[in-house]
Design an enzyme around this catalytic site. Structure first.
Site, PDB file in Angstrom:
ATOM      1  N   SER A 164       0.794  -1.090   0.009  1.00  0.00           N
ATOM      2  CA  SER A 164      -0.113   0.136   0.025  1.00  0.00           C
ATOM      3  C   SER A 164       0.956   1.179  -0.041  1.00  0.00           C
ATOM      4  CB  SER A 164      -0.914  -0.114   1.265  1.00  0.00           C
ATOM      5  OG  SER A 164      -1.705   1.164   1.382  1.00  0.00           O
ATOM      6  N   TYR A 177      -2.387  -0.204  10.437  1.00  0.00           N
ATOM      7  CA  TYR A 177      -2.480  -0.563   8.966  1.00  0.00           C
ATOM      8  C   TYR A 177      -1.377  -0.050   8.208  1.00  0.00           C
ATOM      9  CZ  TYR A 177      -4.252  -1.271   4.045  1.00  0.00           C
ATOM     10  OH  TYR A 177      -4.561  -1.601   3.081  1.00  0.00           O
TER      11      TYR A 177
END
Length: 281
Positions: A164, A177
């Site tokens: 990501s 995250y």
């Protein structure tokens, strides 16, 4: 049918994809199936991958659905044996299972903005943070331990992880995250080094901001206008737009091709509409 960005023939290849019930890996599964691969679609929830499998099979492609939790080694090994029987040994593993948990998220971007009742950094529970790390990191490691055995024995294969943009620069509010995806990127490089002498390549793609069912309410108001957070994202993206799932397909198809990307391993490729290149000035 997808309009594929690259014409790469994956006929005869067995492609195992975790998280195939999601937006990104569902599109990737379809792309590989349309390119001739035999796709094993793995997901914790069966409904979405069953629909994907039925659709692709009806269109004349090969895609089988397998229900398994990427954190359950025994379930993964049972799925591995089923894939061996029904499709053959794994040639390409795409680790796409992952995600965030609201319990591991702060209410405000900055502590000084916190108000009574809001969740601050000091309120984050270790077990909630651990759950996000387990899903993203161990959810990448455990399937690799199971399916990369096929590759190591045959001295060929490719692993593609889904990282990501959070891995490059952490986004506000989502420390767990961001940290977990940074671990996935680091693990990608570690695997590339560890498997360097076996013929296995390992890379990752780092998607930019996509609009999906789980984040639509964070990005858009009920009237369809961008939220304040969405406006920040777009103002930090020089192309002033979000990324679409189909725009990840070229990177995935390219990086998994042993001819076109034969010397590429240990790379984390941003597909982010320019987000990582923009300083804001």
């Amino acid at each position: 049918m997808l309009d594929l960005p690259l014409n790469i023939d994956y006929s005869g290849k067995v492609v195992v994809i975790t998280g195939a019930g999601g937006l990104i890996c569902g599109a990737i599964a379809r792309a590989f199936a349309q390119s001739g691969a035999k796709v094993a679609a793995i997901n914790r929830s069966e409904e979405s991958i069953r629909q994907l499998s039925d659709e692709l099979t009806a269109e004349g492609f090969i895609c089988k659905a397998y229900k398994a939790d990427v954190l359950d080694s025994e379930a993964l090994e049972a799925t591995h044996q089923a894939v061996l029987r029904e499709l053959g040994p794994c040639d390409i593993l795409i680790n796409g299972a992952g995600g965030n948990n609201p319990k591991a998220t702060t209410t405000n971007e900055y502590h000084h903005e916190a108000s009574p009742g809001s969740k601050t950094f000091f309120d984050l529970a270790g077990e909630d943070v651990d759950a996000v790390f387990r899903l993203n990191f161990q959810g990448t490691m455990l399937p690799t331990q199971v399916f990369a055995k096929d590759m190591a024995q045959r001295k060929q294969g490719c692993i593609l992880n889904i990282s990501s943009m959070n891995a490059y620069t952490p986004l506000t509010k989502i420390p767990a995250y961001s940290g977990a995806k940074a671990a996935v990127s680091n693990f990608t490089q570690w695997l590339a080094t560890y498997f360097a002498g076996t013929g296995i390549r390992c890379n990752a793609i780092a998607p930019g901001f996509l609009v999906a069912a789980q984040n639509r309410a964070l990005l858009f108001n009920e009237d369809g206008t961008p939220t304040a957070r969405s406006t920040k994202i777009l103002n930090s993206t020089p192309t002033r737009r979000f990324v679409e799932a189909r725009e990840l397909l070229g990177a995935a198809l390219f990086l998994c091709d042993d001819r076109a990307a034969s010397a590429i391993t240990g790379v984390v490729l941003p597909v982010d509409a320019g987000f990582s290149a923009y300083s804001g000035v």
